[in-house]
Design a protein around this motif. Sequence first.
Motif, PDB file in Angstrom:
ATOM      1  N   GLY A 156       0.814  -1.209   0.000  1.00 53.60           N
ATOM      2  CA  GLY A 156       0.000   0.000   0.000  1.00 53.60           C
ATOM      3  C   GLY A 156       0.848   1.260   0.000  1.00 53.60           C
ATOM      4  N   PHE A 157       1.939   1.236   0.740  1.00 43.62           N
ATOM      5  CA  PHE A 157       2.823   2.405   0.768  1.00 43.62           C
ATOM      6  C   PHE A 157       3.449   2.645  -0.599  1.00 43.62           C
ATOM      7  CE2 PHE A 157       7.119   4.130   1.146  1.00 43.62           C
ATOM      8  CZ  PHE A 157       6.875   5.313   1.816  1.00 43.62           C
ATOM      9  N   VAL A 158       3.886   1.574  -1.259  1.00 41.77           N
ATOM     10  CA  VAL A 158       4.506   1.728  -2.577  1.00 41.77           C
ATOM     11  C   VAL A 158       3.530   2.309  -3.575  1.00 41.77           C
ATOM     12  CG1 VAL A 158       5.511   0.461  -4.511  1.00 41.77           C
ATOM     13  CG2 VAL A 158       6.226  -0.061  -2.179  1.00 41.77           C
ATOM     14  N   LEU A 159       2.294   1.832  -3.551  1.00 42.12           N
ATOM     15  CA  LEU A 159       1.293   2.329  -4.493  1.00 42.12           C
ATOM     16  C   LEU A 159       0.973   3.796  -4.234  1.00 42.12           C
ATOM     17  CD1 LEU A 159      -1.183  -0.689  -4.661  1.00 42.12           C
ATOM     18  CD2 LEU A 159       0.558  -0.018  -6.322  1.00 42.12           C
ATOM     19  N   ALA A 160       0.941   4.177  -2.959  1.00 46.87           N
ATOM     20  CA  ALA A 160       0.635   5.572  -2.639  1.00 46.87           C
ATOM     21  C   ALA A 160       1.808   6.497  -2.916  1.00 46.87           C
ATOM     22  CB  ALA A 160       0.209   5.688  -1.174  1.00 46.87           C
ATOM     23  N   ALA A 161       3.028   6.009  -2.676  1.00 43.47           N
ATOM     24  CA  ALA A 161       4.197   6.868  -2.815  1.00 43.47           C
ATOM     25  C   ALA A 161       4.623   7.036  -4.264  1.00 43.47           C
ATOM     26  CB  ALA A 161       5.351   6.305  -1.989  1.00 43.47           C
ATOM     27  N   LEU A 162       4.496   5.953  -5.050  1.00 37.36           N
ATOM     28  CA  LEU A 162       4.967   6.014  -6.424  1.00 37.36           C
ATOM     29  C   LEU A 162       3.780   6.016  -7.378  1.00 37.36           C
ATOM     30  CD1 LEU A 162       7.622   5.047  -4.893  1.00 37.36           C
ATOM     31  CD2 LEU A 162       8.278   4.110  -7.111  1.00 37.36           C
ATOM     32  N   ARG A 163       2.962   7.033  -7.263  1.00 38.15           N
ATOM     33  CA  ARG A 163       1.857   7.182  -8.195  1.00 38.15           C
ATOM     34  C   ARG A 163       2.395   7.498  -9.581  1.00 38.15           C
ATOM     35  NH1 ARG A 163       0.568  10.155  -3.785  1.00 38.15           N
ATOM     36  NH2 ARG A 163       1.113  12.073  -4.905  1.00 38.15           N
ATOM     37  N   PRO A 164       1.737   6.984 -10.616  1.00 41.11           N
ATOM     38  CA  PRO A 164       2.209   7.264 -11.974  1.00 41.11           C
ATOM     39  C   PRO A 164       2.247   8.764 -12.240  1.00 41.11           C
ATOM     40  CG  PRO A 164       0.591   5.501 -11.992  1.00 41.11           C
ATOM     41  CD  PRO A 164       0.601   6.053 -10.602  1.00 41.11           C
ATOM     42  N   GLY A 165       3.398   9.255 -12.735  1.00 36.90           N
ATOM     43  CA  GLY A 165       3.540  10.664 -13.056  1.00 36.90           C
ATOM     44  C   GLY A 165       4.021  11.530 -11.918  1.00 36.90           C
ATOM     45  N   SER A 166       4.161  10.956 -10.708  1.00 39.80           N
ATOM     46  CA  SER A 166       4.610  11.759  -9.571  1.00 39.80           C
ATOM     47  C   SER A 166       6.127  11.923  -9.623  1.00 39.80           C
ATOM     48  CB  SER A 166       4.193  11.100  -8.254  1.00 39.80           C
ATOM     49  OG  SER A 166       4.796   9.828  -8.126  1.00 39.80           O
ATOM     50  N   ALA A 167       6.629  12.898  -8.841  1.00 37.24           N
ATOM     51  CA  ALA A 167       8.063  13.165  -8.820  1.00 37.24           C
ATOM     52  C   ALA A 167       8.870  11.995  -8.270  1.00 37.24           C
ATOM     53  CB  ALA A 167       8.342  14.434  -8.006  1.00 37.24           C
ATOM     54  N   PRO A 168       8.447  11.315  -7.149  1.00 36.35           N
ATOM     55  CA  PRO A 168       9.233  10.168  -6.658  1.00 36.35           C
ATOM     56  C   PRO A 168       9.323   9.022  -7.661  1.00 36.35           C
ATOM     57  CG  PRO A 168       7.744  10.960  -4.950  1.00 36.35           C
ATOM     58  CD  PRO A 168       7.355  11.658  -6.207  1.00 36.35           C
ATOM     59  N   SER A 169       8.261   8.806  -8.454  1.00 37.00           N
ATOM     60  CA  SER A 169       8.277   7.679  -9.385  1.00 37.00           C
ATOM     61  C   SER A 169       9.277   7.872 -10.511  1.00 37.00           C
ATOM     62  CB  SER A 169       6.879   7.470  -9.972  1.00 37.00           C
ATOM     63  OG  SER A 169       6.495   8.592 -10.751  1.00 37.00           O
ATOM     64  N   SER A 170       9.703   9.104 -10.756  1.00 38.18           N
ATOM     65  CA  SER A 170      10.653   9.376 -11.835  1.00 38.18           C
ATOM     66  C   SER A 170      12.095   9.463 -11.344  1.00 38.18           C
ATOM     67  CB  SER A 170      10.276  10.686 -12.544  1.00 38.18           C
ATOM     68  OG  SER A 170      10.277  11.776 -11.637  1.00 38.18           O
ATOM     69  N   ASP A 171      12.313   9.337 -10.030  1.00 40.56           N
ATOM     70  CA  ASP A 171      13.653   9.407  -9.485  1.00 40.56           C
ATOM     71  C   ASP A 171      14.300   8.016  -9.554  1.00 40.56           C
ATOM     72  OD1 ASP A 171      15.749   9.206  -7.271  1.00 40.56           O
ATOM     73  OD2 ASP A 171      15.324  11.361  -7.288  1.00 40.56           O
ATOM     74  N   PRO A 172      15.435   7.865 -10.252  1.00 44.07           N
ATOM     75  CA  PRO A 172      16.047   6.530 -10.389  1.00 44.07           C
ATOM     76  C   PRO A 172      16.476   5.922  -9.062  1.00 44.07           C
ATOM     77  CG  PRO A 172      16.939   8.069 -12.011  1.00 44.07           C
ATOM     78  CD  PRO A 172      16.137   8.885 -11.032  1.00 44.07           C
ATOM     79  N   PHE A 173      17.019   6.739  -8.148  1.00 41.39           N
ATOM     80  CA  PHE A 173      17.480   6.196  -6.872  1.00 41.39           C
ATOM     81  C   PHE A 173      16.309   5.678  -6.035  1.00 41.39           C
ATOM     82  CE2 PHE A 173      18.950   6.821  -2.407  1.00 41.39           C
ATOM     83  CZ  PHE A 173      19.941   5.837  -2.419  1.00 41.39           C
ATOM     84  N   ILE A 174      15.214   6.431  -6.006  1.00 40.28           N
ATOM     85  CA  ILE A 174      14.034   5.984  -5.268  1.00 40.28           C
ATOM     86  C   ILE A 174      13.484   4.702  -5.878  1.00 40.28           C
ATOM     87  CG2 ILE A 174      11.626   6.570  -4.766  1.00 40.28           C
ATOM     88  CD1 ILE A 174      12.453   9.397  -4.234  1.00 40.28           C
ATOM     89  N   ARG A 175      13.487   4.620  -7.195  1.00 40.28           N
ATOM     90  CA  ARG A 175      12.989   3.408  -7.838  1.00 40.28           C
ATOM     91  C   ARG A 175      13.841   2.204  -7.450  1.00 40.28           C
ATOM     92  NH1 ARG A 175       9.700   4.541 -12.574  1.00 40.28           N
ATOM     93  NH2 ARG A 175      10.480   2.662 -13.586  1.00 40.28           N
ATOM     94  N   ARG A 176      15.159   2.374  -7.355  1.00 38.23           N
ATOM     95  CA  ARG A 176      16.012   1.249  -6.957  1.00 38.23           C
ATOM     96  C   ARG A 176      15.728   0.839  -5.512  1.00 38.23           C
ATOM     97  NH1 ARG A 176      20.061   4.661  -9.358  1.00 38.23           N
ATOM     98  NH2 ARG A 176      20.482   4.030 -11.527  1.00 38.23           N
ATOM     99  N   LEU A 177      15.512   1.828  -4.641  1.00 45.73           N
ATOM    100  CA  LEU A 177      15.172   1.498  -3.258  1.00 45.73           C
ATOM    101  C   LEU A 177      13.834   0.750  -3.175  1.00 45.73           C
ATOM    102  CD1 LEU A 177      16.208   4.745  -1.316  1.00 45.73           C
ATOM    103  CD2 LEU A 177      17.345   2.511  -1.273  1.00 45.73           C
ATOM    104  N   VAL A 178      12.887   1.141  -4.018  1.00 44.52           N
ATOM    105  CA  VAL A 178      11.594   0.455  -4.038  1.00 44.52           C
ATOM    106  C   VAL A 178      11.762  -0.976  -4.517  1.00 44.52           C
ATOM    107  CG1 VAL A 178       9.357   0.389  -5.173  1.00 44.52           C
ATOM    108  CG2 VAL A 178      10.204   2.534  -4.251  1.00 44.52           C
ATOM    109  N   TYR A 179      12.559  -1.174  -5.566  1.00 46.17           N
ATOM    110  CA  TYR A 179      12.809  -2.530  -6.051  1.00 46.17           C
ATOM    111  C   TYR A 179      13.426  -3.395  -4.965  1.00 46.17           C
ATOM    112  CZ  TYR A 179      12.043  -0.645 -10.758  1.00 46.17           C
ATOM    113  OH  TYR A 179      11.505  -0.056 -11.868  1.00 46.17           O
TER     114      TYR A 179
END
Length: 518
Positions: free
Chosen positions: A305-328
């Motif tokens: 639930g946190f991932v879905l809320a934090a990385l909404r499509p088109g949001s600033a966090p979803s486009s950050d490569p470092f944040i995406r790696r941490l999410v993975y």
Amino acid sequence: MTSFLMGAPSYCARFGVAALLAALADFLFYGQPVGITLFLFGITLAAAVAAIQPSALSARGLWLGLGALLVALLPLIENVSALSVAIGLAAMAVFALLLVGRLRHGLARIAGQVALFLLAAPFRFIRDFLRWRKAARRLGRRRIRLAAIAVWVMPLTLGAVFLALFGAANPVIEHWLSLIDLFALLDFIQLPRLAFWLFVLAGVWAFLRPRLPRSFGRTARRAPPVPVAGEVPTTKPDTAIEDIVFGKAAILRALVVFNILFAIQTALDATYLWGGIALPDGLTYAAYAHRGAYPLIVTALLAAGFVLAALRPGSAPSSDPFIRRLVYLWVAQNIVLVISSILRLDLYIGVYALTYWRVAAFVWMGLVAAGLALIITRIALEKSNEWLLSANLLTLSVTLYACSFINFAALIANYNVEHSFEMTGQGTRLDFWYLRSLGPDALPALDRFFEHQSGTVAANDPPWRELAGPHGRDKASYHAGQENWRAWSFRNWRLLRTLDTRIPFVVPQGSEPFVPGR
């Protein structure tokens, strides 16, 4: 309202078909066991739905829908259960909506339609009946001539009076009338049977006239605000609370903290569960497994639930490569967490045996792991949340469809018998009464248990007779029930063959020695 009665012949035809289906349901189900008859009724209902729709033959995807419906009804041949019935109802709803061109595109939207359709189905018949009555009162004799029925009231009433007088005057007519037992006729009117007919009528009517509430899918469209001359447009402050609490910087820090916490938990599981290191004094593997199996699944769900809320499509966090790696990394740790939960549950079952709820927990954990993998896929492919919902619904549908063919009762009974203390000398003692509650599918496993016990337990042991007696009565009752063809199912057919090919045993009475096969 007027258009409702323009199709009065179609309305009457639907009611006639519904009445015929109710009569068929009375023959197949009322006071009878349920088996292959449910599949036959489903096929008949599907044919009636297709025949009653004028545009059915020209509907797009008709034959594909028929094929899909047949596949969805196959679990009813294997075994009638709550799961197989639910699958059949959902498929029938999709088929009915497809024929009238009301089926949407997208699995998530179709699931919403099916849920709404099934929720409104019990009230469709009552609502249409009230609409028909209201329209009849408004149109009067122009469309439905109710007066044609009223003109028969006087002739039939006077005719009954004349018949009574003739009976008093003519002994032959009096004898004929004496043969008519009105109270015996009233005995045929059974309130439970009448309620059954009304239930079936309301159920099949929803499929014969498939509709959805008019408000479904409609969203209120607000007109864009019209700027007033001279008015300065207001802008959102740069330091809004939500931007601080759920902004890019907060999400980055949260992911770092979460990854560290999950790494600690993963390391502990790797040490004690996978590495086989001895636990602290006073803590058993069973207790360690039981305490962590279910809370860890809740943790994984909160993480999703946190991932879905934090990385909404088109949001600033979803486009950050470092944040995406941490999410993975974090979602991967959650998948490992779910696998550890499965191992915990397996250890717990090894000590305390298998039950329906523990089997359901295995399935649920697998679905959670699949859902987490789909979250990674959605982020990597930059898909929408609707795509993620549709993918999860597809995974759930395939899983439930496969589960409808699995004989969980036999699986549980076989596992508990083979791993019981009586059979292996270790583990927990067999809970005979729980296995008996599983139904006839547990009979072969219990047969093997009694055959094994016959060589190790004295024949005149009271507990032996106490358990073997109910088991023998259960087998006799099951064989008697299967003599009715309505109770046939593929699973019951296989079970009967298994029971008939096994060597029967005789329940020992008193001090009589137990002799297998006699």
